[in-house]
Structure formats: structure tokens, C-alpha cells
Scaffold this motif. Structure first.
Motif, PDB file in Angstrom:
ATOM      1  N   PRO A 171      -3.474  -1.303   5.001  1.00 27.74           N
ATOM      2  CA  PRO A 171      -3.221   0.119   4.742  1.00 27.74           C
ATOM      3  C   PRO A 171      -2.003   0.045   3.829  1.00 27.74           C
ATOM      4  CG  PRO A 171      -2.809  -0.399   6.860  1.00 27.74           C
ATOM      5  CD  PRO A 171      -3.718  -1.734   6.392  1.00 27.74           C
ATOM      6  N   PRO A 172      -1.809   1.058   3.064  1.00 29.62           N
ATOM      7  CA  PRO A 172      -0.415   1.165   2.572  1.00 29.62           C
ATOM      8  C   PRO A 172       0.634   1.478   3.441  1.00 29.62           C
ATOM      9  CG  PRO A 172      -2.161   3.046   1.719  1.00 29.62           C
ATOM     10  CD  PRO A 172      -2.591   2.285   2.892  1.00 29.62           C
ATOM     11  N   ALA A 173       1.510   0.482   3.462  1.00 31.63           N
ATOM     12  CA  ALA A 173       2.673   0.352   4.442  1.00 31.63           C
ATOM     13  C   ALA A 173       3.542   1.610   4.163  1.00 31.63           C
ATOM     14  CB  ALA A 173       3.324  -0.926   4.151  1.00 31.63           C
ATOM     15  N   PRO A 174       4.131   2.096   5.096  1.00 30.70           N
ATOM     16  CA  PRO A 174       5.334   3.305   5.220  1.00 30.70           C
ATOM     17  C   PRO A 174       6.517   2.336   4.603  1.00 30.70           C
ATOM     18  CG  PRO A 174       4.762   2.400   7.687  1.00 30.70           C
ATOM     19  CD  PRO A 174       3.919   1.842   6.637  1.00 30.70           C
ATOM     20  N   ARG A 175       7.370   3.095   3.893  1.00 23.86           N
ATOM     21  CA  ARG A 175       8.454   2.677   3.285  1.00 23.86           C
ATOM     22  C   ARG A 175       9.818   2.964   3.888  1.00 23.86           C
ATOM     23  NH1 ARG A 175       7.035   0.194  -1.634  1.00 23.86           N
ATOM     24  NH2 ARG A 175       4.656   0.260  -1.834  1.00 23.86           N
ATOM     25  N   SER A 176      10.611   1.953   3.854  1.00 25.07           N
ATOM     26  CA  SER A 176      12.109   2.415   4.099  1.00 25.07           C
ATOM     27  C   SER A 176      12.730   3.280   2.987  1.00 25.07           C
ATOM     28  CB  SER A 176      12.752   1.181   4.180  1.00 25.07           C
ATOM     29  OG  SER A 176      13.110   0.689   3.002  1.00 25.07           O
ATOM     30  N   ALA A 177      14.169   3.727   3.341  1.00 22.53           N
ATOM     31  CA  ALA A 177      14.817   4.589   2.459  1.00 22.53           C
ATOM     32  C   ALA A 177      14.806   3.764   1.098  1.00 22.53           C
ATOM     33  CB  ALA A 177      16.381   4.703   2.816  1.00 22.53           C
ATOM     34  N   GLY A 178      15.021   2.635   0.843  1.00 27.11           N
ATOM     35  CA  GLY A 178      15.004   1.946  -0.287  1.00 27.11           C
ATOM     36  C   GLY A 178      13.622   1.306  -0.772  1.00 27.11           C
ATOM     37  N   ARG A 179      12.504   2.042  -0.433  1.00 30.92           N
ATOM     38  CA  ARG A 179      11.357   1.856  -0.819  1.00 30.92           C
ATOM     39  C   ARG A 179      10.961   0.440  -0.265  1.00 30.92           C
ATOM     40  NH1 ARG A 179       8.373   4.438  -3.956  1.00 30.92           N
ATOM     41  NH2 ARG A 179       7.528   2.923  -4.996  1.00 30.92           N
ATOM     42  N   TYR A 180      11.392  -0.235   0.743  1.00 33.01           N
ATOM     43  CA  TYR A 180      10.754  -1.380   1.037  1.00 33.01           C
ATOM     44  C   TYR A 180       9.526  -1.354   2.194  1.00 33.01           C
ATOM     45  CZ  TYR A 180      14.638  -4.393  -0.248  1.00 33.01           C
ATOM     46  OH  TYR A 180      15.786  -5.142  -1.010  1.00 33.01           O
ATOM     47  N   ARG A 181       8.478  -2.102   1.957  1.00 26.74           N
ATOM     48  CA  ARG A 181       7.402  -1.626   2.871  1.00 26.74           C
ATOM     49  C   ARG A 181       7.968  -2.242   4.532  1.00 26.74           C
ATOM     50  NH1 ARG A 181       5.454  -3.473  -1.632  1.00 26.74           N
ATOM     51  NH2 ARG A 181       3.653  -2.855  -2.489  1.00 26.74           N
ATOM     52  N   LEU A 182       7.343  -1.410   5.270  1.00 27.72           N
ATOM     53  CA  LEU A 182       7.508  -1.775   7.028  1.00 27.72           C
ATOM     54  C   LEU A 182       6.205  -2.026   7.642  1.00 27.72           C
ATOM     55  CD1 LEU A 182      10.520   1.095   7.213  1.00 27.72           C
ATOM     56  CD2 LEU A 182      10.649  -1.434   6.764  1.00 27.72           C
ATOM     57  N   VAL A 213      -0.124 -10.492   0.390  1.00 28.29           N
ATOM     58  CA  VAL A 213       0.120  -9.321   1.393  1.00 28.29           C
ATOM     59  C   VAL A 213       0.136  -7.939   0.220  1.00 28.29           C
ATOM     60  CG1 VAL A 213       1.333  -7.826   2.992  1.00 28.29           C
ATOM     61  CG2 VAL A 213       1.419 -10.313   3.151  1.00 28.29           C
ATOM     62  N   ARG A 214       0.884  -7.912  -0.720  1.00 26.14           N
ATOM     63  CA  ARG A 214       0.839  -6.739  -1.599  1.00 26.14           C
ATOM     64  C   ARG A 214      -0.616  -6.730  -2.206  1.00 26.14           C
ATOM     65  NH1 ARG A 214       6.872  -7.723  -2.996  1.00 26.14           N
ATOM     66  NH2 ARG A 214       6.223  -9.436  -4.276  1.00 26.14           N
ATOM     67  N   TYR A 215      -1.330  -7.807  -2.741  1.00 26.80           N
ATOM     68  CA  TYR A 215      -2.460  -7.917  -3.285  1.00 26.80           C
ATOM     69  C   TYR A 215      -3.542  -7.418  -2.319  1.00 26.80           C
ATOM     70  CZ  TYR A 215      -6.845  -9.601  -4.661  1.00 26.80           C
ATOM     71  OH  TYR A 215      -8.444 -10.018  -5.014  1.00 26.80           O
ATOM     72  N   TYR A 216      -3.524  -7.550  -0.995  1.00 29.28           N
ATOM     73  CA  TYR A 216      -4.401  -6.899   0.028  1.00 29.28           C
ATOM     74  C   TYR A 216      -4.214  -5.278   0.052  1.00 29.28           C
ATOM     75  CZ  TYR A 216      -5.759 -11.879   1.737  1.00 29.28           C
ATOM     76  OH  TYR A 216      -6.390 -12.833   1.892  1.00 29.28           O
ATOM     77  N   GLU A 217      -2.962  -5.112  -0.189  1.00 28.94           N
ATOM     78  CA  GLU A 217      -2.688  -3.567   0.073  1.00 28.94           C
ATOM     79  C   GLU A 217      -3.348  -3.017  -1.293  1.00 28.94           C
ATOM     80  OE1 GLU A 217       1.289  -2.040   1.011  1.00 28.94           O
ATOM     81  OE2 GLU A 217       1.028  -0.612  -0.711  1.00 28.94           O
ATOM     82  N   ARG A 218      -3.167  -3.543  -2.315  1.00 27.50           N
ATOM     83  CA  ARG A 218      -3.654  -3.052  -3.666  1.00 27.50           C
ATOM     84  C   ARG A 218      -5.001  -2.824  -3.667  1.00 27.50           C
ATOM     85  NH1 ARG A 218      -0.956  -6.416  -6.910  1.00 27.50           N
ATOM     86  NH2 ARG A 218      -2.701  -7.245  -7.858  1.00 27.50           N
ATOM     87  N   ILE A 219      -5.908  -3.876  -3.124  1.00 31.52           N
ATOM     88  CA  ILE A 219      -7.428  -3.565  -2.998  1.00 31.52           C
ATOM     89  C   ILE A 219      -7.861  -3.001  -1.777  1.00 31.52           C
ATOM     90  CG2 ILE A 219      -7.681  -5.745  -4.229  1.00 31.52           C
ATOM     91  CD1 ILE A 219      -8.323  -7.320  -1.925  1.00 31.52           C
TER      92      ILE A 219
END
Lengths: 157, 157
Positions: A33-44, A23-29
Motif C-alpha cells: 500500500p502507499p506508505a504514509p509520509r513524514s514531514a519531509g516526504r519520507y515513507r514511514l 520496495v518502492r517498485y512494489y508500492e508502484r505496482i
DNA sequence: CTTGAGCCTGTAGCGACTACAGACCGTAAC
DNA sequence: GTTACGGTCTGTAGTCGCTACAGGCTCAAG
């Protein structure tokens, strides 16, 4: 963390059968789409992400290259229920490549099968597998490898 | 530079249909022995090199992995005309992998063919290719991709 | 407050080549 | 001699689609 509301990458992973790293790889390429982040920089993620990722996984399972998937994603966004000449073209091209690969593999299967079954009879002087490799005519241009390379080059443009 | 006597890498390449860079790559990974050099550090090859490289190319054309080719080369060296249980084993394992791949590709072919031919009729509301990807059930564990991965992992040991 | 699972970034590795860059060699024509 | 040109040399980085770490951070439960 109950049913509705945003989910973490691990939950998305469980729901789609797609590994977290992928999933992170798919975001990188840029396939997701870049996922919005939580307060602790977690992808949501939300339901649309589940659908999009499932689409990607199914296209990949059918052997479409990443670039083809990108095209298909775009087409599915902008032409919901519209004409499908482009999507059909992508699929038809890929189908031709799949058929070519099947033909190659069947040729391999036949040669390998012959050598192995000759081995099983045990009546040959040398090992039929080795002999097949040592004595066959030299490789031609139209072999499995060349065609595979050509297909890859075509895709890359 | 006439017919007999040692040849350059380019001539070896022409005679085997194997690219110059690939020959050097095979030397680097130990699939071909380090070639003796001329005064100007050019690699020099003879007929045994042509035969060995042709063997390698044919094995690769049949889809054997480099490690399998290494094994087959060793077996062909040390057991000329001897028993062939090991070679048969390598070939049989590879044959099974080829058959699995064919089965995967045929499943892909069927699904792709269905979607594309539905497209051709033009009677569907949305594009059948897109719909097939968007609405199909989620990917399962036993898919083409997982099996391919497993085979690769097995080969790597 | 500590544990432990999960998440983060960044980087390196897989297989089997392929494609350069930048230097060197060898030969034939001028 | 020298110049041009093609072949060869080494070394490195790119391809594809992930996968696997290392070394840290976050968060919920006990």
C-alpha cells in the motif's frame, strides 16, 4: 529513531532483506500500500508492513508470479483461518509449473552432460558439443521454450 | 517458388519452427547474417541459413544464452572438427547453472508440495499455503532469487 | 554550517522475444 | 485491369521483475 515507532524504507529493507528500490517498485505496482509520509516526504512503515513484505518475499522466493502474490495476499486478508480452496488452487497450479520446469531442465541436463562427458574422453572426430547442436533433429513444439511461453501466457490471462 | 532456390522468411520459419519475428530479431542482433533481398526488399534464404537457424534454436532450447550461442556459432565455424576446449567450457558452465536451477526448483517443489498436501487433508486450523508464507522464517541471502541474479550478472559480464 | 548518508522522483535498461500499426509486395481470380 | 488477400516490410512498444542510475531533497551528527 529507536525500536518502536515508524521506520524508514531503509530500515524496512534491512528487516526484510528486500532492496529499497524493490520496495518502492512494489508500492508502484500496488503490491504494497502507499506508505504514509513524514514531514519531509519520507515513507514511514510499521510492523504490519514488515509482515506483508516478508510474505511477498517468501512467495516470490517460491517462484509465485506477482499476480499470484496479489491473489494470495487478498486471500490471506479476507479469509484468515477460513477455507483455502482458492489458495490451494493457486499453489497447485504453480507446483505443476515448477514440476514441468524441473522436467525440462533435467532433459537439458542429460543432453548437456552427455555432450560434455564425450568431450572429456576426447575420442570423437569433431567437438561433441558442437556436433550435438549441429546434427540433432529440429526443435519440436513441446520444448522447454514453448511450454515456458504457454505458462507465462496462462498467467497473464 | 518450388523446392530449390531461395526461400522467403515465412518458409524459413516453417522449416525451423522459429517465428518470423524471431528470425528478424536474430538478424537485428547479429545472430543471423543480414539476408540478401529480392527486388521487392523481401529477405531471401538458402539451406545454410536453415542449418544455422536450426543450430541456434537447438542451443536456445538447451537454455544457452544468446551470447553463449554467439560463441558456439563462432567455434563451430572456425573449428570444424578441431579441439573443443572452449565449447566444452561454455557447455560445462551452463550445465552447472542448469543443475543449480534444478536444485532451487526442487526445494520450491518440496515446500509447495508439503503445503498443498496439508491443504488436501483439511485438518489444519488456517490454510496451510497462507500460513506457510506468513509464518516461515525471513528469506536468506543464498535463496533461489539471489543465485539466479548472480548467474545472470555473471553471464552479462 | 558543513558533511555525508539516506531518501525522493522519474526514467532507462536488462534478456529474449512478442505484438502490434501502417505500408508495401505478389499473385490469383474476376 | 483491378481487386482481394495473404505475406512481408519497418519501427516501436510491450512483456516480467526488478535494477541502476541522475539530479535533487532531508536529516542527524560533528
Amino acid at each position: 529513531m529507536h525500536g518502536h515507532g515508524p521506520m524508514t524504507i531503509g530500515e524496512l529493507s534491512r528487516r526484510t532483506g528486500c532492496k529499497v528500490e524493490t520496495v518502492r517498485y512494489y508500492e508502484r505496482i500496488g503490491l504494497m500500500p502507499p506508505a504514509p509520509r513524514s514531514a519531509g516526504r519520507y515513507r514511514l512503515y510499521g510492523e504490519p508492513d514488515v509482515r506483508r513484505l516478508a510474505f511477498v518475499r517468501r512467495a516470490r522466493a517460491l517462484g509465485f508470479a506477482i499476480d499470484d502474490v496479489r491473489t494470495l495476499l487478498t486471500l490471506s486478508r479476507e479469509r484468515r483461518g477460513g477455507p483455502c480452496a482458492e489458495a490451494r488452487q493457486v499453489a497447485a497450479t504453480h507446483l505443476a509449473a515448477v514440476r514441468a520446469k524441473i522436467a525440462d531442465l533435467r532433459a537439458m541436463e542429460r543432453l548437456l552432460g552427455d555432450a560434455v562427458s564425450l568431450c572429456a574422453t576426447g575420442e570423437e572426430p569433431g567437438c561433441p558439443v558442437i556436433e550435438a547442436l549441429a546434427d540433432a533433429p529440429a526443435a519440436e513444439r513441446g520444448s522447454a521454450r514453448s511450454r515456458r511461453g504457454a505458462a507465462a501466457r496462462r498467467r497473464r490471462g
